[in-house]
Scaffold this motif. Structure first.
Motif, short mmCIF file in Angstrom:
data_model
loop_
_atom_site.label_atom_id
_atom_site.label_comp_id
_atom_site.label_asym_id
_atom_site.label_seq_id
_atom_site.Cartn_x
_atom_site.Cartn_y
_atom_site.Cartn_z
N TYR A 54 0.81 -1.22 0.00
CA TYR A 54 0.00 0.00 0.00
C TYR A 54 0.84 1.27 0.00
CZ TYR A 54 -4.00 -2.95 0.90
OH TYR A 54 -4.98 -3.90 0.80
N ARG A 57 1.76 6.79 -0.84
CA ARG A 57 0.68 5.86 -0.57
C ARG A 57 -0.10 5.68 -1.86
NH1 ARG A 57 -3.43 7.53 4.06
NH2 ARG A 57 -3.93 9.11 2.49
N ALA A 93 5.51 -1.25 2.27
CA ALA A 93 4.73 -1.56 3.47
C ALA A 93 3.33 -2.00 3.10
CB ALA A 93 4.68 -0.34 4.39
N ARG A 94 2.79 -2.86 3.94
CA ARG A 94 1.43 -3.33 3.74
C ARG A 94 0.44 -2.56 4.59
NH1 ARG A 94 2.26 -9.60 4.78
NH2 ARG A 94 3.52 -8.68 6.45
N VAL A 95 0.94 -1.64 5.40
CA VAL A 95 0.04 -0.85 6.23
C VAL A 95 -0.66 0.18 5.36
CG1 VAL A 95 1.38 -1.17 8.32
CG2 VAL A 95 1.87 0.77 6.83
N ARG A 96 -1.80 0.66 5.84
CA ARG A 96 -2.59 1.60 5.05
C ARG A 96 -2.39 3.05 5.45
NH1 ARG A 96 -6.84 -0.91 2.11
NH2 ARG A 96 -6.88 -3.16 2.45
N PRO A 133 3.47 5.32 6.95
CA PRO A 133 4.56 4.86 7.81
C PRO A 133 5.84 5.66 7.63
CG PRO A 133 4.23 3.36 5.98
CD PRO A 133 3.10 4.34 5.93
N GLN A 137 7.87 -0.37 10.33
CA GLN A 137 6.56 -0.39 9.70
C GLN A 137 6.60 -0.90 8.25
OE1 GLN A 137 5.92 3.87 10.72
NE2 GLN A 137 3.98 3.18 11.60
N TYR A 138 7.82 -1.05 7.75
CA TYR A 138 7.98 -1.53 6.38
C TYR A 138 8.29 -3.01 6.37
CZ TYR A 138 7.66 3.18 4.59
OH TYR A 138 7.20 4.43 4.24
N ASP A 139 7.69 -3.72 5.43
CA ASP A 139 7.79 -5.16 5.38
C ASP A 139 8.87 -5.68 4.43
OD1 ASP A 139 4.52 -4.46 5.49
OD2 ASP A 139 5.27 -5.86 6.99
#
Length: 123
Positions: free
Chosen positions: A31, A51, A98-101, A104, A109-111
């Motif tokens: 995301y 984003r 990152a997969r967070v919405r 970040p 927070q990053y994958d």
């Protein structure tokens, strides 16, 4: 998800450089894509990110006003346009996903992370 960064190199102070980072694999799960940098002997810091929802770019304080983050229509490649570069901008620049919405700012927070690309600014 695999990330491949490119575009680093040697540039004179005052110059510009554009970095690219392409995501492959399950890129649809991403995301946000962002850029961090790590100067020799210093911590890795957030530079900017985008984003994909709304193509919203946001920036950290480290290079704010001198960088622009953008992405392609396929939402798999992120760019970092850097202007008015200074010798203190010399660092390894990393792209991350990152997969967070949210928006970040922190490393944890990053994958996914790319391998980094070195930017050297000469005086």
């Amino acid at each position: 998800v695999q990330l491949q960064a490119s575009g680093g190199g040697l540039v004179q102070a005052g110059g510009s450089l554009r970095l690219s980072c392409r995501a492959s694999g399950r890129a649809e799960s991403v995301y946000v894509m962002g850029w961090f940098r790590q100067a020799p002997g210093k911590e890795r810091v957030f530079v900017g990110g985008i984003r994909w929802s709304g193509d919203s770019a946001y920036y950290g304080d480290s290079m704010k006003g001198r960088v622009t983050v953008s992405g392609d229509n396929a939402k798999t490649t992120v760019y970092l346009e850097m202007n008015s570069l200074k010798p203190e901008d010399t660092a390894v620049y990393y792209c991350a996903a990152a997969r967070v919405r949210g928006l970040p700012l922190l490393q944890y927070q990053y994958d996914y992370w790319g391998q980094g690309t070195l930017v050297t600014v000469s005086s």
